[in-house]
Design an enzyme around this catalytic site. Sequence first.
Site, PDB file in Angstrom:
ATOM      1  N   ARG A  55     -14.976  -8.551  10.061  1.00  0.00           N
ATOM      2  CA  ARG A  55     -13.617  -8.464   9.323  1.00  0.00           C
ATOM      3  C   ARG A  55     -13.012  -9.979   9.273  1.00  0.00           C
ATOM      4  NH1 ARG A  55     -10.452  -4.956  13.535  1.00  0.00           N
ATOM      5  NH2 ARG A  55      -8.620  -5.235  11.975  1.00  0.00           N
ATOM      6  N   ASN A  88      -1.076  -6.464  12.369  1.00  0.00           N
ATOM      7  CA  ASN A  88      -2.151  -6.746  11.629  1.00  0.00           C
ATOM      8  C   ASN A  88      -2.529  -8.047  12.288  1.00  0.00           C
ATOM      9  OD1 ASN A  88      -1.756  -4.755  10.097  1.00  0.00           O
ATOM     10  ND2 ASN A  88      -0.716  -5.857   8.489  1.00  0.00           N
ATOM     11  N   HIS A 105      -0.592  -8.065  18.105  1.00  0.00           N
ATOM     12  CA  HIS A 105      -1.922  -7.534  18.313  1.00  0.00           C
ATOM     13  C   HIS A 105      -2.959  -8.722  18.264  1.00  0.00           C
ATOM     14  CE1 HIS A 105      -0.644  -2.825  17.902  1.00  0.00           C
ATOM     15  NE2 HIS A 105      -0.286  -3.371  19.154  1.00  0.00           N
TER      16      HIS A 105
HETATM   17  C1  BV8 Z   1      -0.699  -1.332  25.899  1.00  0.00           C
HETATM   18  C2  BV8 Z   1      -6.084  -4.861  17.407  1.00  0.00           C
HETATM   19  C3  BV8 Z   1       0.067  -1.819  28.300  1.00  0.00           C
HETATM   20  C4  BV8 Z   1      -7.220  -4.617  17.320  1.00  0.00           C
HETATM   21  C5  BV8 Z   1      -4.909  -2.668  17.918  1.00  0.00           C
HETATM   22  C6  BV8 Z   1       2.924   4.121  25.467  1.00  0.00           C
HETATM   23  C7  BV8 Z   1       3.399   2.899  25.818  1.00  0.00           C
HETATM   24  C8  BV8 Z   1       2.472   1.852  26.026  1.00  0.00           C
HETATM   25  C9  BV8 Z   1       1.073   2.099  25.791  1.00  0.00           C
HETATM   26  C10 BV8 Z   1       0.477   3.337  25.455  1.00  0.00           C
HETATM   27  C11 BV8 Z   1       1.596   4.341  25.200  1.00  0.00           C
HETATM   28  N1  BV8 Z   1       0.931   5.551  25.017  1.00  0.00           N
HETATM   29  C12 BV8 Z   1      -0.327   5.442  24.660  1.00  0.00           C
HETATM   30  C13 BV8 Z   1      -0.637   3.920  25.179  1.00  0.00           C
HETATM   31  C14 BV8 Z   1      -1.701   3.141  24.939  1.00  0.00           C
HETATM   32  C15 BV8 Z   1      -2.286   2.484  23.705  1.00  0.00           C
HETATM   33  C16 BV8 Z   1      -1.845   3.616  22.506  1.00  0.00           C
HETATM   34  O1  BV8 Z   1      -0.827   3.445  21.785  1.00  0.00           O
HETATM   35  N2  BV8 Z   1      -2.988   4.387  22.379  1.00  0.00           N
HETATM   36  C17 BV8 Z   1      -2.745   5.456  20.953  1.00  0.00           C
HETATM   37  C18 BV8 Z   1      -3.832   5.504  20.499  1.00  0.00           C
HETATM   38  C19 BV8 Z   1      -2.084   6.791  21.829  1.00  0.00           C
HETATM   39  N3  BV8 Z   1      -1.676   1.278  23.339  1.00  0.00           N
HETATM   40  C20 BV8 Z   1      -2.039   0.360  23.999  1.00  0.00           C
HETATM   41  O2  BV8 Z   1      -3.163   0.219  24.563  1.00  0.00           O
HETATM   42  C21 BV8 Z   1      -1.397  -0.911  23.763  1.00  0.00           C
HETATM   43  N4  BV8 Z   1      -1.401  -1.728  24.901  1.00  0.00           N
HETATM   44  O3  BV8 Z   1      -0.323  -0.374  26.130  1.00  0.00           O
HETATM   45  O4  BV8 Z   1      -0.492  -2.381  27.024  1.00  0.00           O
HETATM   46  C22 BV8 Z   1       1.581  -1.575  28.024  1.00  0.00           C
HETATM   47  C23 BV8 Z   1       2.099  -0.407  28.694  1.00  0.00           C
HETATM   48  C24 BV8 Z   1       3.501  -0.404  28.620  1.00  0.00           C
HETATM   49  C25 BV8 Z   1       4.400  -1.218  27.605  1.00  0.00           C
HETATM   50  C26 BV8 Z   1       3.602  -2.326  27.038  1.00  0.00           C
HETATM   51  C27 BV8 Z   1       2.339  -2.314  27.123  1.00  0.00           C
HETATM   52  C28 BV8 Z   1      -2.379  -1.765  22.925  1.00  0.00           C
HETATM   53  C29 BV8 Z   1      -2.570  -1.291  21.375  1.00  0.00           C
HETATM   54  C30 BV8 Z   1      -3.240  -2.332  20.652  1.00  0.00           C
HETATM   55  C31 BV8 Z   1      -4.527  -1.859  20.198  1.00  0.00           C
HETATM   56  N5  BV8 Z   1      -4.899  -2.775  19.114  1.00  0.00           N
HETATM   57  N6  BV8 Z   1      -5.458  -3.785  16.909  1.00  0.00           N
HETATM   58  C32 BV8 Z   1      -7.783  -4.721  15.889  1.00  0.00           C
HETATM   59  O5  BV8 Z   1      -7.025  -4.736  14.942  1.00  0.00           O
HETATM   60  O6  BV8 Z   1      -9.057  -4.616  16.043  1.00  0.00           O
HETATM   61  S1  BV8 Z   1      -4.192  -1.111  17.280  1.00  0.00           S
HETATM   62  C33 BV8 Z   1      -4.543  -1.165  15.527  1.00  0.00           C
HETATM   63  O7  BV8 Z   1      -4.076   0.346  15.069  1.00  0.00           O
HETATM   64  C34 BV8 Z   1      -3.751  -1.989  14.757  1.00  0.00           C
HETATM   65  O8  BV8 Z   1      -3.470  -3.178  15.310  1.00  0.00           O
HETATM   66  C35 BV8 Z   1      -2.439  -1.262  14.583  1.00  0.00           C
HETATM   67  O9  BV8 Z   1      -1.331  -1.644  15.508  1.00  0.00           O
HETATM   68  C36 BV8 Z   1      -2.805   0.223  15.182  1.00  0.00           C
HETATM   69  C37 BV8 Z   1      -2.035   1.227  14.022  1.00  0.00           C
HETATM   70  O10 BV8 Z   1      -2.588   1.060  12.911  1.00  0.00           O
HETATM   71  P1  BV8 Z   1      -1.672   1.047  11.525  1.00  0.00           P
HETATM   72  O11 BV8 Z   1      -1.611  -0.310  11.436  1.00  0.00           O
HETATM   73  O12 BV8 Z   1      -0.601   1.868  11.689  1.00  0.00           O
HETATM   74  O13 BV8 Z   1      -2.772   1.423  10.724  1.00  0.00           O
HETATM   75  P2  BV8 Z   1      -3.313   2.901  10.270  1.00  0.00           P
HETATM   76  O14 BV8 Z   1      -4.574   2.773   9.687  1.00  0.00           O
HETATM   77  O15 BV8 Z   1      -2.966   3.780  11.478  1.00  0.00           O
HETATM   78  O16 BV8 Z   1      -2.145   3.395   9.147  1.00  0.00           O
HETATM   79  C38 BV8 Z   1      -1.943   2.884   7.886  1.00  0.00           C
HETATM   80  C39 BV8 Z   1      -0.764   3.271   7.372  1.00  0.00           C
HETATM   81  O17 BV8 Z   1      -0.461   2.633   6.339  1.00  0.00           O
HETATM   82  C40 BV8 Z   1      -0.469   4.887   7.287  1.00  0.00           C
HETATM   83  O18 BV8 Z   1       0.678   5.155   7.509  1.00  0.00           O
HETATM   84  C41 BV8 Z   1      -0.710   4.717   5.531  1.00  0.00           C
HETATM   85  O19 BV8 Z   1      -0.029   5.885   4.940  1.00  0.00           O
HETATM   86  C42 BV8 Z   1      -0.111   3.607   5.221  1.00  0.00           C
HETATM   87  N7  BV8 Z   1      -0.387   2.872   3.909  1.00  0.00           N
HETATM   88  C43 BV8 Z   1      -1.964   3.110   3.489  1.00  0.00           C
HETATM   89  N8  BV8 Z   1      -2.131   2.492   2.425  1.00  0.00           N
HETATM   90  C44 BV8 Z   1      -0.714   1.987   1.965  1.00  0.00           C
HETATM   91  C45 BV8 Z   1      -0.039   2.367   3.033  1.00  0.00           C
HETATM   92  N9  BV8 Z   1       1.644   2.037   2.881  1.00  0.00           N
HETATM   93  C46 BV8 Z   1       1.879   1.386   1.872  1.00  0.00           C
HETATM   94  N10 BV8 Z   1       1.261   0.927   0.737  1.00  0.00           N
HETATM   95  C47 BV8 Z   1      -0.040   1.337   1.011  1.00  0.00           C
HETATM   96  N11 BV8 Z   1      -1.037   0.823  -0.121  1.00  0.00           N
END
Ligand code: BV8
Length: 224
Positions: A55, A88, A105
């Site tokens: 990447r 990102n 992130h």
């Molecule tokens: C944490 C880096 C403790 C790696 C990434 C509640 C509170 C806190 C945490 C949680 C919670 N519930 C669950 C959790 C745990 C977890 C979580 O959220 N799990 C999910 C799956 C349920 N969260 C964590 O673990 C986080 N840390 O919780 O720490 C804490 C506790 C309390 C309070 C604070 C902290 C850490 C999460 C970070 C993980 N790392 N990335 C890497 O990049 O390799 S996540 C990764 O996916 C990305 O960074 C990004 O953030 C994430 C989401 O992806 P998107 O960017 O939204 O991309 P996606 O493909 O999903 O969607 C694309 C969108 O674009 C779509 O909507 C599409 O329609 C649109 N699109 C596409 N093309 C276009 C477009 N729009 C416009 N134009 C286009 N052309």
Amino acid sequence: MRIVVLTGAGISEESGVATFRGAGGLWEGHRVEDVATPEAFDLDPETVQRFYDTRRRAVATVSPNAAHHALARLERAPGIDLLVVTQNIDDLHERAGTRQLVHMHGELRRARCLACGGQPEWTGDLVDRPPCPVCGQRMLRPDVVWFGEMPYELDRIEEAVEACDMFASVGTSGVVYPAAGYAAMAKAFGARTMELNLVPTDAPLPFDEVREGPATVVVPSWVD
Ligand code: BV8
């Protein structure tokens, strides 16, 4: 006017950077759990390093698009106090000229040393275990926040979200927390909220306004 813009993979998609939840939920052929968690790194560091090396190389070959440039213009507009919070790990916002920016992130172009905690700028590969420029030990990992790890600068982000007059979410599926909770937080503190996305998300708390379309169209039309 204080604005916070949260960006996700969708803003970089038209630059040629793959989104996370595109083709069948696989991410460049990997399940997220197999490459974006500390457990995955402990279990199979080579695969994880190769995933990020690939990447990092790919991002070096692409350029910011009209959406990144529009946000950089917005930051320079008179009377606008803008903070871009990006999920990102590419550097397209910086390369478009955005300065007030938080990579919650982490970043592909930075490594993190597990031995000394150093966070050197990094453009090469990590799979061959190069020495840390700070301490010389061969314990570098990508400086990227994996699932289960604490994102960066949460206090600064929450302060800006609570104080903003407008919160815009650009190109994110709103799946990952705590980022996914910021729109509702902004709304609770009285901000207007807007989503700009190719496919509007069914956010738990609806946005005040939704602009549907590719980021390179809807972001400049909003900014300009
Ligand atoms: C944490 C880096 C403790 C790696 C990434 C509640 C509170 C806190 C945490 C949680 C919670 N519930 C669950 C959790 C745990 C977890 C979580 O959220 N799990 C999910 C799956 C349920 N969260 C964590 O673990 C986080 N840390 O919780 O720490 C804490 C506790 C309390 C309070 C604070 C902290 C850490 C999460 C970070 C993980 N790392 N990335 C890497 O990049 O390799 S996540 C990764 O996916 C990305 O960074 C990004 O953030 C994430 C989401 O992806 P998107 O960017 O939204 O991309 P996606 O493909 O999903 O969607 C694309 C969108 O674009 C779509 O909507 C599409 O329609 C649109 N699109 C596409 N093309 C276009 C477009 N729009 C416009 N134009 C286009 N052309």
